[in-house]
Design a protein around this motif. Structure first.
Motif, PDB file in Angstrom:
ATOM      1  N   ILE A 129     -11.169 -29.375 -10.080  1.00 55.57           N
ATOM      2  CA  ILE A 129      -9.822 -28.818 -10.045  1.00 55.57           C
ATOM      3  C   ILE A 129      -9.750 -27.879  -8.856  1.00 55.57           C
ATOM      4  O   ILE A 129     -10.577 -26.963  -8.745  1.00 55.57           O
ATOM      5  CB  ILE A 129      -9.504 -28.061 -11.351  1.00 55.57           C
ATOM      6  N   THR A 130      -8.773 -28.108  -7.964  1.00 51.70           N
ATOM      7  CA  THR A 130      -8.665 -27.263  -6.780  1.00 51.70           C
ATOM      8  C   THR A 130      -7.697 -26.102  -6.973  1.00 51.70           C
ATOM      9  O   THR A 130      -7.589 -25.254  -6.096  1.00 51.70           O
ATOM     10  CB  THR A 130      -8.218 -28.083  -5.553  1.00 51.70           C
ATOM     11  N   ALA A 131      -7.015 -26.046  -8.112  1.00 54.15           N
ATOM     12  CA  ALA A 131      -6.074 -24.960  -8.390  1.00 54.15           C
ATOM     13  C   ALA A 131      -6.823 -23.642  -8.517  1.00 54.15           C
ATOM     14  O   ALA A 131      -7.998 -23.603  -8.879  1.00 54.15           O
ATOM     15  CB  ALA A 131      -5.310 -25.255  -9.672  1.00 54.15           C
ATOM     16  N   LYS A 132      -6.132 -22.578  -8.236  1.00 55.19           N
ATOM     17  CA  LYS A 132      -6.700 -21.231  -8.335  1.00 55.19           C
ATOM     18  C   LYS A 132      -5.835 -20.371  -9.255  1.00 55.19           C
ATOM     19  O   LYS A 132      -4.683 -20.683  -9.513  1.00 55.19           O
ATOM     20  CB  LYS A 132      -6.750 -20.566  -6.954  1.00 55.19           C
ATOM     21  N   GLY A 133      -6.385 -19.310  -9.730  1.00 58.68           N
ATOM     22  CA  GLY A 133      -5.645 -18.297 -10.469  1.00 58.68           C
ATOM     23  C   GLY A 133      -5.011 -18.780 -11.763  1.00 58.68           C
ATOM     24  O   GLY A 133      -5.642 -19.464 -12.570  1.00 58.68           O
ATOM     25  N   ALA A 134      -3.739 -18.419 -11.932  1.00 56.12           N
ATOM     26  CA  ALA A 134      -3.019 -18.693 -13.182  1.00 56.12           C
ATOM     27  C   ALA A 134      -2.882 -20.184 -13.461  1.00 56.12           C
ATOM     28  O   ALA A 134      -2.960 -20.603 -14.622  1.00 56.12           O
ATOM     29  CB  ALA A 134      -1.642 -18.039 -13.145  1.00 56.12           C
ATOM     30  N   ILE A 135      -2.697 -20.992 -12.428  1.00 52.41           N
ATOM     31  CA  ILE A 135      -2.545 -22.436 -12.640  1.00 52.41           C
ATOM     32  C   ILE A 135      -3.860 -23.022 -13.152  1.00 52.41           C
ATOM     33  O   ILE A 135      -3.862 -23.823 -14.089  1.00 52.41           O
ATOM     34  CB  ILE A 135      -2.083 -23.148 -11.354  1.00 52.41           C
ATOM     35  N   LYS A 136      -4.975 -22.610 -12.577  1.00 51.63           N
ATOM     36  CA  LYS A 136      -6.274 -23.097 -13.051  1.00 51.63           C
ATOM     37  C   LYS A 136      -6.503 -22.680 -14.503  1.00 51.63           C
ATOM     38  O   LYS A 136      -6.945 -23.470 -15.326  1.00 51.63           O
ATOM     39  CB  LYS A 136      -7.408 -22.585 -12.164  1.00 51.63           C
ATOM     40  N   ARG A 137      -6.174 -21.454 -14.831  1.00 56.20           N
ATOM     41  CA  ARG A 137      -6.326 -20.957 -16.206  1.00 56.20           C
ATOM     42  C   ARG A 137      -5.447 -21.777 -17.159  1.00 56.20           C
ATOM     43  O   ARG A 137      -5.865 -22.107 -18.263  1.00 56.20           O
ATOM     44  CB  ARG A 137      -5.937 -19.476 -16.255  1.00 56.20           C
ATOM     45  N   HIS A 138      -4.245 -22.100 -16.709  1.00 53.51           N
ATOM     46  CA  HIS A 138      -3.319 -22.906 -17.504  1.00 53.51           C
ATOM     47  C   HIS A 138      -3.922 -24.294 -17.773  1.00 53.51           C
ATOM     48  O   HIS A 138      -3.869 -24.776 -18.903  1.00 53.51           O
ATOM     49  CB  HIS A 138      -1.986 -23.016 -16.769  1.00 53.51           C
ATOM     50  N   PHE A 139      -4.497 -24.918 -16.753  1.00 54.64           N
ATOM     51  CA  PHE A 139      -5.163 -26.219 -16.928  1.00 54.64           C
ATOM     52  C   PHE A 139      -6.287 -26.104 -17.961  1.00 54.64           C
ATOM     53  O   PHE A 139      -6.415 -26.942 -18.847  1.00 54.64           O
ATOM     54  CB  PHE A 139      -5.757 -26.723 -15.616  1.00 54.64           C
ATOM     55  N   LEU A 140      -7.095 -25.090 -17.834  1.00 54.61           N
ATOM     56  CA  LEU A 140      -8.210 -24.899 -18.757  1.00 54.61           C
ATOM     57  C   LEU A 140      -7.708 -24.694 -20.183  1.00 54.61           C
ATOM     58  O   LEU A 140      -8.267 -25.251 -21.133  1.00 54.61           O
ATOM     59  CB  LEU A 140      -9.083 -23.726 -18.316  1.00 54.61           C
ATOM     60  N   ASP A 141      -6.643 -23.925 -20.338  1.00 50.87           N
ATOM     61  CA  ASP A 141      -6.065 -23.691 -21.661  1.00 50.87           C
ATOM     62  C   ASP A 141      -5.535 -24.982 -22.289  1.00 50.87           C
ATOM     63  O   ASP A 141      -5.543 -25.122 -23.513  1.00 50.87           O
ATOM     64  CB  ASP A 141      -4.923 -22.674 -21.585  1.00 50.87           C
ATOM     65  N   MET A 142      -5.076 -25.914 -21.451  1.00 52.17           N
ATOM     66  CA  MET A 142      -4.555 -27.194 -21.948  1.00 52.17           C
ATOM     67  C   MET A 142      -5.669 -28.213 -22.174  1.00 52.17           C
ATOM     68  O   MET A 142      -5.403 -29.335 -22.588  1.00 52.17           O
ATOM     69  CB  MET A 142      -3.519 -27.762 -20.968  1.00 52.17           C
TER      70      MET A 142
ATOM     71  N   GLU B 235       3.024 -32.052  -8.257  1.00 45.74           N
ATOM     72  CA  GLU B 235       2.311 -31.053  -7.445  1.00 45.74           C
ATOM     73  C   GLU B 235       1.137 -30.439  -8.211  1.00 45.74           C
ATOM     74  O   GLU B 235       0.119 -30.089  -7.611  1.00 45.74           O
ATOM     75  CB  GLU B 235       3.254 -29.965  -6.941  1.00 45.74           C
ATOM     76  N   GLU B 236       1.246 -30.328  -9.531  1.00 46.02           N
ATOM     77  CA  GLU B 236       0.124 -29.853 -10.348  1.00 46.02           C
ATOM     78  C   GLU B 236      -0.962 -30.925 -10.433  1.00 46.02           C
ATOM     79  O   GLU B 236      -2.147 -30.630 -10.307  1.00 46.02           O
ATOM     80  CB  GLU B 236       0.599 -29.508 -11.760  1.00 46.02           C
ATOM     81  N   ALA B 237      -0.528 -32.179 -10.641  1.00 47.39           N
ATOM     82  CA  ALA B 237      -1.469 -33.298 -10.763  1.00 47.39           C
ATOM     83  C   ALA B 237      -2.287 -33.480  -9.482  1.00 47.39           C
ATOM     84  O   ALA B 237      -3.428 -33.938  -9.526  1.00 47.39           O
ATOM     85  CB  ALA B 237      -0.716 -34.573 -11.101  1.00 47.39           C
ATOM     86  N   ALA B 238      -1.734 -33.105  -8.340  1.00 49.67           N
ATOM     87  CA  ALA B 238      -2.435 -33.237  -7.064  1.00 49.67           C
ATOM     88  C   ALA B 238      -3.649 -32.311  -6.975  1.00 49.67           C
ATOM     89  O   ALA B 238      -4.518 -32.508  -6.124  1.00 49.67           O
ATOM     90  CB  ALA B 238      -1.480 -32.957  -5.909  1.00 49.67           C
ATOM     91  N   LYS B 239      -3.749 -31.342  -7.868  1.00 49.74           N
ATOM     92  CA  LYS B 239      -4.855 -30.387  -7.856  1.00 49.74           C
ATOM     93  C   LYS B 239      -5.980 -30.790  -8.803  1.00 49.74           C
ATOM     94  O   LYS B 239      -6.960 -30.073  -8.944  1.00 49.74           O
ATOM     95  CB  LYS B 239      -4.336 -29.006  -8.202  1.00 49.74           C
ATOM     96  N   ILE B 240      -5.825 -31.948  -9.455  1.00 48.82           N
ATOM     97  CA  ILE B 240      -6.846 -32.448 -10.385  1.00 48.82           C
ATOM     98  C   ILE B 240      -7.451 -33.707  -9.790  1.00 48.82           C
ATOM     99  O   ILE B 240      -6.722 -34.642  -9.455  1.00 48.82           O
ATOM    100  CB  ILE B 240      -6.217 -32.733 -11.765  1.00 48.82           C
ATOM    101  N   TYR B 241      -8.767 -33.734  -9.651  1.00 42.83           N
ATOM    102  CA  TYR B 241      -9.447 -34.870  -9.050  1.00 42.83           C
ATOM    103  C   TYR B 241     -10.262 -35.628 -10.077  1.00 42.83           C
ATOM    104  O   TYR B 241     -10.985 -35.023 -10.866  1.00 42.83           O
ATOM    105  CB  TYR B 241     -10.321 -34.421  -7.874  1.00 42.83           C
TER     106      TYR B 241
END
Length: 75
Positions: free
Chosen positions: A19-32, A66-72
């Protein structure tokens, strides 16, 4: 890292490699439940390509392209 989730088509399946997201977006992915090693299947894509519906861990989730682009995903 193989390909981003945003490049996948309906029916494609892969395992989260990073996951290339940082900060709150990365935390949101992890929470989901989007974590390394989780299998994701693309179940639907809206007519204009946004959002993307995926299935993981027994539930469905919609993400913006745009969120999906941060998940590999890999094989």
């Amino acid at each position: 890292m193989d390909r981003s989730l945003s490049a996948c088509r309906v029916g494609d399946t892969g395992i989260v490699q990073g996951i290339t997201a940082k900060g709150a977006i990365k935390r949101h992915f992890l929470d989901m439940g989007i974590t390394k090693g989780v299998r994701i299947t693309v179940t639907r894509i809206a007519p204009f390509g946004d959002p993307i519906e995926i299935r993981l861990r027994g539930y469905h989730l919609s993400l913006r392209r745009e969120e999906a682009a941060k998940i590999y995903l890999g094989g």
